[in-house]
Every structure is written in structure tokens, then in C-alpha cells.
Motif scaffolding. Structure first.
Motif, mmCIF file in Angstrom:
data_model
loop_
_atom_site.group_PDB
_atom_site.id
_atom_site.type_symbol
_atom_site.label_atom_id
_atom_site.label_comp_id
_atom_site.label_asym_id
_atom_site.label_seq_id
_atom_site.Cartn_x
_atom_site.Cartn_y
_atom_site.Cartn_z
ATOM 1 N N UNK A 125 3.828 1.747 -12.266
ATOM 2 C CA UNK A 125 3.163 0.954 -11.234
ATOM 3 C C UNK A 125 2.454 1.893 -10.269
ATOM 4 N N UNK A 126 1.240 1.525 -9.886
ATOM 5 C CA UNK A 126 0.450 2.336 -8.950
ATOM 6 C C UNK A 126 0.270 1.563 -7.643
ATOM 7 N N UNK A 127 0.544 2.254 -6.490
ATOM 8 C CA UNK A 127 0.416 1.642 -5.170
ATOM 9 C C UNK A 127 -0.787 2.218 -4.442
ATOM 10 N N UNK A 128 -1.436 1.359 -3.615
ATOM 11 C CA UNK A 128 -2.558 1.795 -2.783
ATOM 12 C C UNK A 128 -2.385 1.264 -1.374
ATOM 13 N N UNK A 129 -2.763 2.094 -0.393
ATOM 14 C CA UNK A 129 -2.765 1.702 1.016
ATOM 15 C C UNK A 129 -4.183 1.839 1.547
ATOM 16 N N UNK A 130 -4.763 0.704 1.898
ATOM 17 C CA UNK A 130 -6.158 0.675 2.354
ATOM 18 C C UNK A 130 -7.074 1.393 1.367
ATOM 19 N N UNK A 131 -6.804 1.196 0.078
ATOM 20 C CA UNK A 131 -7.648 1.781 -0.951
ATOM 21 C C UNK A 131 -7.298 3.198 -1.345
ATOM 22 N N UNK A 132 -6.338 3.818 -0.657
ATOM 23 C CA UNK A 132 -5.941 5.191 -0.968
ATOM 24 C C UNK A 132 -4.650 5.167 -1.795
ATOM 25 N N UNK A 133 -4.659 5.936 -2.905
ATOM 26 C CA UNK A 133 -3.499 5.958 -3.800
ATOM 27 C C UNK A 133 -2.307 6.604 -3.116
ATOM 28 N N UNK A 134 -1.135 6.033 -3.351
ATOM 29 C CA UNK A 134 0.116 6.576 -2.832
ATOM 30 C C UNK A 134 0.878 7.277 -3.952
ATOM 31 N N UNK A 135 1.746 8.240 -3.624
ATOM 32 C CA UNK A 135 2.461 8.980 -4.674
ATOM 33 C C UNK A 135 3.521 8.148 -5.389
ATOM 34 N N UNK A 136 4.001 7.063 -4.766
ATOM 35 C CA UNK A 136 5.051 6.256 -5.396
ATOM 36 C C UNK A 136 4.529 5.592 -6.668
ATOM 37 N N UNK A 137 5.411 5.520 -7.688
ATOM 38 C CA UNK A 137 4.992 4.956 -8.976
ATOM 39 C C UNK A 137 5.929 3.872 -9.492
ATOM 40 N N UNK A 138 6.930 3.493 -8.736
ATOM 41 C CA UNK A 138 7.867 2.471 -9.177
ATOM 42 C C UNK A 138 7.493 1.097 -8.654
ATOM 43 N N UNK A 139 8.203 0.072 -9.070
ATOM 44 C CA UNK A 139 7.910 -1.287 -8.617
ATOM 45 C C UNK A 139 8.295 -1.553 -7.164
ATOM 46 N N UNK A 140 9.023 -0.631 -6.536
ATOM 47 C CA UNK A 140 9.468 -0.808 -5.152
ATOM 48 C C UNK A 140 8.899 0.286 -4.270
ATOM 49 N N UNK A 141 8.353 -0.128 -3.118
ATOM 50 C CA UNK A 141 7.785 0.809 -2.152
ATOM 51 C C UNK A 141 8.547 0.654 -0.841
ATOM 52 N N UNK A 142 9.231 1.710 -0.404
ATOM 53 C CA UNK A 142 9.972 1.709 0.860
ATOM 54 C C UNK A 142 9.215 2.560 1.876
ATOM 55 N N UNK A 143 9.000 2.002 3.056
ATOM 56 C CA UNK A 143 8.224 2.708 4.065
ATOM 57 C C UNK A 143 8.710 2.350 5.463
ATOM 58 N N UNK A 144 8.280 3.166 6.437
ATOM 59 C CA UNK A 144 8.544 2.912 7.847
ATOM 60 C C UNK A 144 7.242 2.454 8.486
ATOM 61 N N UNK A 145 7.264 1.276 9.067
ATOM 62 C CA UNK A 145 6.045 0.689 9.614
ATOM 63 C C UNK A 145 5.473 1.576 10.711
ATOM 64 N N UNK A 146 4.249 2.048 10.474
ATOM 65 C CA UNK A 146 3.589 2.883 11.464
ATOM 66 C C UNK A 146 2.372 2.211 12.057
ATOM 67 N N UNK A 147 1.543 1.653 11.198
ATOM 68 C CA UNK A 147 0.356 0.940 11.637
ATOM 69 C C UNK A 147 0.003 -0.130 10.612
ATOM 70 N N UNK A 148 -0.748 -1.113 11.050
ATOM 71 C CA UNK A 148 -1.131 -2.211 10.154
ATOM 72 C C UNK A 148 -2.007 -1.670 9.026
#
Length: 327
Positions: free
Chosen positions: A169-192
């Protein structure tokens, strides 16, 4: 049930026993299964035999799965297709796992058990239908729907209506690819931000954007609790310090009074004793405790002119005190 003409009682009993045995033998499958092409899917299965089982099979596109029917798995051969892994046994479990699901797996799979006696053969004709999909869009699901506070922990899951186990699985944040590749993405809310997910090398599976709204910490929210706790601890500390100060002062007052009375008594004694002033070559003060006072008697003889005074006349005695410095 109508028995053949001429059948004896023993044959009738045997037929009834066989029918009863067949009624007890059964196979239970999982519900209809949907899988993404290239994924791994598991088909849970259980069976109840009527006698010891010596052979198990999984086949496709055949209602009975007997004779020379092609099988995707057969316990009697070692040349089974590696994509079909039997996770069961010969007693109760008949689970089958399919790796790297392909389009030809879009069919119905059936399980068959066989015993040494033909009466123990049984096929679960219902089977389990597998639906293979390819290109269906994924979706993003959040553990915290709606707005979240800044610094909050958030979990995003990439979901699909079909199983996609062991597919990247590939994740993107505002169109930018993230290093995570699994079905679950854990993060700390920083900005919308907007988050999307999709299967690797399958652009058609990209999910619609999920908007994670992050709010700054509110004064009436989570920030108030630590502030109230801190103020409470500070007040308690100040109260303890005040109590300690009061107790110390109360203990010192009787001691100071006692020392004052004792000083007055010492002054009175020093005034009553001659030589209580400073004396000696070094100007040291001779106190009542440090000096020793010796009393001596001095007798004065009468003059020669009065030497004839009667003997019974008492002689004049003068007492004086002599202060001797302590050594």
C-alpha cells in the motif's frame, strides 16, 4: 423410502445406516470471499467425517469433485500448485489459503474427503465462491472522525471491500509520497492535510482524498487540566511552607524568653560580685563562672600605747575579698 423387491432385512438396515451416516457428514465453508488480484486470501473450512479420512481434495468447477476431476490440492500428490496451501488436517480442519490470487481463481472451490470405504466419501457441494477484483478504489478510514487537536495521535486505515492481504500500500500526504507502505498509517496531528492510499503500481486503486482537520489546543480544552493541576500543586506547596515557618517560630519563642531571663540573672550576679569588670593585663573580663573568690582574714594589732588593754577585749577583725584570676 422404497426398498428394491426381494431385499432382505439386513440390506434394509445397511441402507438406512448409510443414509444416516451421510446425513451426519458435513462440510462448513466461510461466506462468499472477495479478493484483490495479487493478494493472499484464506478460505476457512471445517468438516465432520463419519469414518477415518485417508484423502482430502480441493477442486474447482465440479459439483462432486470425484474421480479424475482436476484438483488445486490433493493430499495424495506432492505436485500441488504452490499458490494453493492446505492449512487443515485429516480430522476436522479443511482450510485452504490461496497466494497471489489470479483472475482464474474467480470461481467456486469445493472440498472433498475420502475414506477407505466408499461410504465415507463426501463432498461439500455448496462450496465457497471467490470473487477476484482488480482496480477498485480504496478508501481511507480514520480513528478520529471530524476535527482533531494538534498533537493528538491519529490512525488512518486503507480499506477495501475485498481482501488485499500481502499487497503493498502506498500513502500520500497532499500529493507527496510517504515512506509507510502498510495498510495502517499512524501519525501525530501537526497540521491539516489531505491523505490518500492505494495499492502499489495500481493507480486505479487510489482512494479519494481524506481531509484531516487539525485544530490548535483550546484554552478550555485539554490545556486547562494540566494548568489546574499545576496551580493546585503550587498552592499545596505554599501551604506546607507556611505551616513549617509558623511551627519553627513558635518553637523559637520559648527558647529566646528563657535565654533572656537567664541573661538577666547572670548580670545581677556579676553586679553583686566585686571585680566583675575587666581586669588583668590582657583586658579579659573576669566573670562569675571563670573567677574564683577567696576570703581571707586580716588581723590588725593594737598600737603599742594601747598594748596594756585588757586581754578579754576582742581584737578587731576585717574581712576582705580577694579575687584571683583563673589560670
Amino acid at each position: 423410502m422404497i426398498l428394491p423387491h426381494g431385499a432382505n432385512n439386513n440390506d434394509s438396515v445397511l441402507v438406512l445406516l448409510l443414509l444416516a451416516a451421510w446425513a451426519d457428514a458435513r462440510v462448513s465453508y466461510s461466506p462468499v470471499t472477495c479478493a484483490v488480484r495479487g493478494s493472499t486470501v484464506t478460505l476457512p473450512c471445517s468438516f465432520t467425517p463419519i469414518m477415518p479420512v485417508v484423502r482430502v481434495r480441493w477442486c474447482v468447477s465440479h459439483p462432486i469433485c470425484q474421480g479424475s476431476t482436476p484438483s488445486v490440492y490433493d493430499s495424495r500428490t506432492i505436485r500441488n500448485n504452490w499458490r494453493y496451501l492446505y492449512l487443515g488436517d485429516m480430522e476436522r480442519n479443511c482450510t485452504l489459503q490461496i497466494h497471489n490470487v489470479q483472475t482464474q481463481d474467480n470461481t467456486t472451490f469445493r472440498f472433498r474427503m475420502e475414506a477407505r470405504d466408499n461410504a465415507g466419501h463426501f463432498t461439500g457441494t455448496t462450496g465457497v465462491a471467490v470473487t477476484v477484483v482488480d482496480g477498485d478504489p480504496m478508501s481511507v478510514q480514520s480513528s478520529a472522525p471530524g476535527s482533531v487537536s494538534e498533537g493528538a495521535a491519529v490512525t488512518l486505515n486503507c480499506a477495501s471491500r475485498c481482501s488485499f492481504h500481502q499487497v503493498g500500500v502506498r500513502w500520500h500526504q497532499d500529493g507527496h509520497a510517504l515512506p509507510e507502505s502498510g495498510p495502517t498509517l499512524r501519525l501525530t496531528a501537526g497540521q491539516s492535510a489531505n491523505y490518500t492510499c492505494g495499492l502499489v503500481d495500481r493507480a486505479s486503486t487510489t482512494s479519494p482524498p481524506f481531509r484531516l482537520n487539525v485544530q490548535p489546543p483550546r484554552a478550555d480544552g485539554n490545556f486547562v487540566v494540566p494548568l489546574v493541576v499545576s496551580l493546585g500543586l503550587l498552592m499545596a506547596l505554599l501551604l506546607v511552607i507556611a505551616v513549617v515557618v509558623v511551627v519553627v517560630k513558635r518553637k523559637r519563642r520559648p527558647a529566646s524568653r528563657h535565654e533572656g531571663k537567664r541573661g538577666e540573672k547572670e548580670n545581677q550576679r556579676s553586679e553583686q560580685v566585686p571585680g566583675g569588670e575587666r581586669g588583668g593585663p590582657d583586658g579579659q573580663e573576669i566573670g562569675q563562672d571563670a573567677d574564683e573568690i577567696n576570703y581571707a582574714t586580716v588581723q590588725f594589732q593594737s598600737r603599742a600605747t594601747n598594748s596594756r588593754r585588757p586581754a578579754e577585749t576582742s581584737e578587731d577583725v576585717v574581712y576582705s575579698s580577694v579575687a584571683r584570676p583563673s589560670t
